[in-house]
Design a protein around this motif. Structure first.
Motif, PDB file in Angstrom:
ATOM      1  N   GLU A  70       0.848  -1.185   0.000  1.00 12.24           N
ATOM      2  CA  GLU A  70       0.000   0.000   0.000  1.00 12.24           C
ATOM      3  C   GLU A  70       0.884   1.234   0.000  1.00 12.24           C
ATOM      4  N   ALA A  71       0.738   2.072  -1.036  1.00 11.33           N
ATOM      5  CA  ALA A  71       1.561   3.282  -1.160  1.00 11.33           C
ATOM      6  C   ALA A  71       0.744   4.500  -0.763  1.00 11.33           C
ATOM      7  N   ALA A  72       1.019   5.029   0.413  1.00  9.37           N
ATOM      8  CA  ALA A  72       0.277   6.192   0.897  1.00  9.37           C
ATOM      9  C   ALA A  72       1.178   7.405   1.077  1.00  9.37           C
ATOM     10  N   SER A  73       2.459   7.254   0.807  1.00  3.45           N
ATOM     11  CA  SER A  73       3.393   8.360   0.966  1.00  3.45           C
ATOM     12  C   SER A  73       4.440   8.288  -0.134  1.00  3.45           C
ATOM     13  N   SER A  74       5.213   9.374  -0.285  1.00  2.99           N
ATOM     14  CA  SER A  74       6.234   9.391  -1.331  1.00  2.99           C
ATOM     15  C   SER A  74       7.286   8.318  -1.094  1.00  2.99           C
ATOM     16  N   SER A  75       7.643   8.082   0.179  1.00  2.00           N
ATOM     17  CA  SER A  75       8.668   7.082   0.482  1.00  2.00           C
ATOM     18  C   SER A  75       8.188   5.678   0.124  1.00  2.00           C
ATOM     19  N   SER A  76       6.920   5.364   0.419  1.00  2.00           N
ATOM     20  CA  SER A  76       6.415   4.031   0.088  1.00  2.00           C
ATOM     21  C   SER A  76       6.230   3.866  -1.412  1.00  2.00           C
ATOM     22  N   ILE A  77       5.887   4.947  -2.124  1.00  2.00           N
ATOM     23  CA  ILE A  77       5.805   4.891  -3.585  1.00  2.00           C
ATOM     24  C   ILE A  77       7.189   4.622  -4.164  1.00  2.00           C
ATOM     25  N   CYS A  78       8.202   5.295  -3.640  1.00  2.00           N
ATOM     26  CA  CYS A  78       9.575   5.081  -4.117  1.00  2.00           C
ATOM     27  C   CYS A  78      10.029   3.650  -3.844  1.00  2.00           C
ATOM     28  N   GLN A  79       9.608   3.086  -2.723  1.00  2.00           N
ATOM     29  CA  GLN A  79       9.943   1.695  -2.425  1.00  2.00           C
ATOM     30  C   GLN A  79       9.289   0.774  -3.436  1.00  2.00           C
ATOM     31  N   ARG A  80       8.057   1.111  -3.829  1.00  2.00           N
ATOM     32  CA  ARG A  80       7.364   0.310  -4.840  1.00  2.00           C
ATOM     33  C   ARG A  80       8.084   0.391  -6.178  1.00  2.00           C
ATOM     34  N   PHE A  81       8.598   1.573  -6.509  1.00  2.00           N
ATOM     35  CA  PHE A  81       9.380   1.716  -7.734  1.00  2.00           C
ATOM     36  C   PHE A  81      10.586   0.783  -7.696  1.00  2.00           C
ATOM     37  N   SER A  82      11.248   0.743  -6.546  1.00  2.61           N
ATOM     38  CA  SER A  82      12.424  -0.117  -6.397  1.00  2.61           C
ATOM     39  C   SER A  82      12.044  -1.579  -6.566  1.00  2.61           C
ATOM     40  N   ASN A  83      10.919  -1.979  -5.954  1.00  2.03           N
ATOM     41  CA  ASN A  83      10.459  -3.363  -6.078  1.00  2.03           C
ATOM     42  C   ASN A  83      10.079  -3.702  -7.514  1.00  2.03           C
ATOM     43  N   LEU A  84       9.453  -2.734  -8.213  1.00  2.00           N
ATOM     44  CA  LEU A  84       9.076  -2.962  -9.604  1.00  2.00           C
ATOM     45  C   LEU A  84      10.301  -3.059 -10.507  1.00  2.00           C
ATOM     46  N   GLN A  85      11.323  -2.299 -10.176  1.00  2.00           N
ATOM     47  CA  GLN A  85      12.576  -2.396 -10.931  1.00  2.00           C
ATOM     48  C   GLN A  85      13.151  -3.803 -10.790  1.00  2.00           C
ATOM     49  N   ASP A  86      13.157  -4.310  -9.554  1.00  2.00           N
ATOM     50  CA  ASP A  86      13.643  -5.673  -9.312  1.00  2.00           C
ATOM     51  C   ASP A  86      12.792  -6.691 -10.072  1.00  2.00           C
ATOM     52  N   LEU A  87      11.476  -6.466 -10.082  1.00  2.00           N
ATOM     53  CA  LEU A  87      10.567  -7.375 -10.779  1.00  2.00           C
ATOM     54  C   LEU A  87      10.887  -7.441 -12.273  1.00  2.00           C
ATOM     55  N   HIS A  88      11.055  -6.284 -12.888  1.00  2.00           N
ATOM     56  CA  HIS A  88      11.313  -6.271 -14.330  1.00  2.00           C
ATOM     57  C   HIS A  88      12.724  -6.761 -14.667  1.00  2.00           C
ATOM     58  N   ASP A  89      13.643  -6.589 -13.737  1.00  2.00           N
ATOM     59  CA  ASP A  89      14.966  -7.198 -13.921  1.00  2.00           C
ATOM     60  C   ASP A  89      14.836  -8.725 -13.934  1.00  2.00           C
ATOM     61  N   SER A  90      13.963  -9.245 -13.055  1.00  2.00           N
ATOM     62  CA  SER A  90      13.737 -10.690 -12.998  1.00  2.00           C
ATOM     63  C   SER A  90      13.002 -11.178 -14.246  1.00  2.00           C
ATOM     64  N   LEU A  91      12.035 -10.386 -14.713  1.00  3.60           N
ATOM     65  CA  LEU A  91      11.302 -10.752 -15.924  1.00  3.60           C
ATOM     66  C   LEU A  91      12.223 -10.755 -17.139  1.00  3.60           C
ATOM     67  N   GLU A  92      13.184  -9.824 -17.140  1.00  5.74           N
ATOM     68  CA  GLU A  92      14.144  -9.746 -18.241  1.00  5.74           C
ATOM     69  C   GLU A  92      14.993 -11.023 -18.288  1.00  5.74           C
ATOM     70  N   LYS A  93      15.361 -11.535 -17.113  1.00  5.87           N
ATOM     71  CA  LYS A  93      16.113 -12.790 -17.052  1.00  5.87           C
ATOM     72  C   LYS A  93      15.229 -13.966 -17.453  1.00  5.87           C
ATOM     73  N   MET A  94      13.979 -13.910 -17.024  1.00  3.32           N
ATOM     74  CA  MET A  94      13.048 -14.991 -17.306  1.00  3.32           C
ATOM     75  C   MET A  94      12.739 -15.085 -18.795  1.00  3.32           C
ATOM     76  N   ILE A  95      12.627 -13.932 -19.442  1.00  2.00           N
ATOM     77  CA  ILE A  95      12.331 -13.897 -20.878  1.00  2.00           C
ATOM     78  C   ILE A  95      13.457 -14.536 -21.675  1.00  2.00           C
ATOM     79  N   SER A  96      14.662 -14.499 -21.115  1.00  2.00           N
ATOM     80  CA  SER A  96      15.830 -15.051 -21.811  1.00  2.00           C
ATOM     81  C   SER A  96      15.914 -16.569 -21.717  1.00  2.00           C
ATOM     82  N   LEU A  97      15.122 -17.162 -20.819  1.00  2.00           N
ATOM     83  CA  LEU A  97      15.136 -18.620 -20.690  1.00  2.00           C
ATOM     84  C   LEU A  97      14.556 -19.261 -21.943  1.00  2.00           C
TER      85      LEU A  97
END
Length: 251
Positions: A34-61
């Motif tokens: 739940e993103a209710a503040s700028s700090s939690s939104i930024c944390q979500r951005f970081s998590n989404l970056q990690d997610l897409h990094d993982s998807l990028e590796k997964m797509i290469s399989l």
């Protein structure tokens, strides 16, 4: 895409791959965030970056790109460009707001220039941005990929990413709890304090500019820092999305 594809099974064995399990864990974490503040939104951005990094590796399989049809790959490309467009919309709006704030601070610091005119210009810009966001949010309600076995994990990633942009557009627009406050409403100090307690960095500055109170430069500086954090998060996510898109194109 000048590539021929053979008939493939609808099953998705890569979902059982350790990399897929890792993606599932990231998706579960993001769905509960739940993103209710700028700090939690930024944390979500970081998590989404990690997610897409993982998807990028997964797509290469090999097992992943074997199960995806050409039509499904095109859908992934369409989804990735849609999210990159959202990144650009958010970056442009934040940059515009930041430049307006710098001009206001410059007038206050130099004690020269028409501060009232610049504040009106800022508020008009904010009003335009809010209307633009409403159109974007409305368009996000339609056209999302329907998940099937092969696209499920990627479709879920697209859904949680779009959900973040719904959050950030609402956040930049300001707290809905304070939407009733406007320049035509003379704010009683007690009501203003209550509203500001519910507001975010954008709304606090909006309220201040709309009221007859003296400008608090520290609030503008806090908003600028908030904008910088959001810009950094969006930029990092954009880079991960571009890598992810390149991996799709390489199939």
């Amino acid at each position: 895409m000048a590539v021929s594809f053979h008939s493939r099974s609808n099953s998705y064995p890569s979902r059982q791959h350790p990399q897929a399990a890792h993606v599932d864990e990231q998706l579960t974490r993001l769905r509960s965030f739940e993103a209710a503040s700028s700090s939690s939104i930024c944390q979500r951005f970081s998590n989404l970056q990690d997610l897409h990094d993982s998807l990028e590796k997964m797509i290469s399989l090999s097992v992943t790109n074997q199960v995806l049809s050409q039509d499904q790959i095109e859908k992934l490309l369409d989804g990735s460009i849609k999210i990159l467009d959202l990144c650009n919309i958010a970056k442009d709006s934040l940059s515009q707001t930041k430049e307006s704030l710098k001009e206001i601070q410059s007038i206050v610091r130099r004690k020269r220039g028409d501060l009232s005119a610049e504040v009106k210009k800022y508020l008009a810009s904010r009003k335009f941005l809010k209307k633009s966001f409403q159109k974007v949010l409305k368009s996000l309600k339609t056209g999302q990929n329907k998940n099937n076995n092969a696209l499920a994990v990627f479709g879920e990633a697209e859904t949680v990413t779009i959900a973040l942009f719904e959050t950030i557009f609402s956040f930049i627009s300001g707290s809905k709890a304070c939407g009733k406050w406007s320049v035509v409403s003379k704010m009683i100090s007690q009501s203003t304090v209550t509203c500001e307690a519910e507001a975010n960095e954008f709304t606090i500055v909006d309220l201040e500019f709309q009221s007859d109170k003296s400008l608090k430069v520290e609030n503008v500086q806090i908003l600028e820092a908030c904008i910088q954090d959001l810009e950094d998060g969006i930029e990092s996510l954009s880079k991960s999305l571009i890598k992810y898109r390149v991996s799709i194109l390489n199939i």
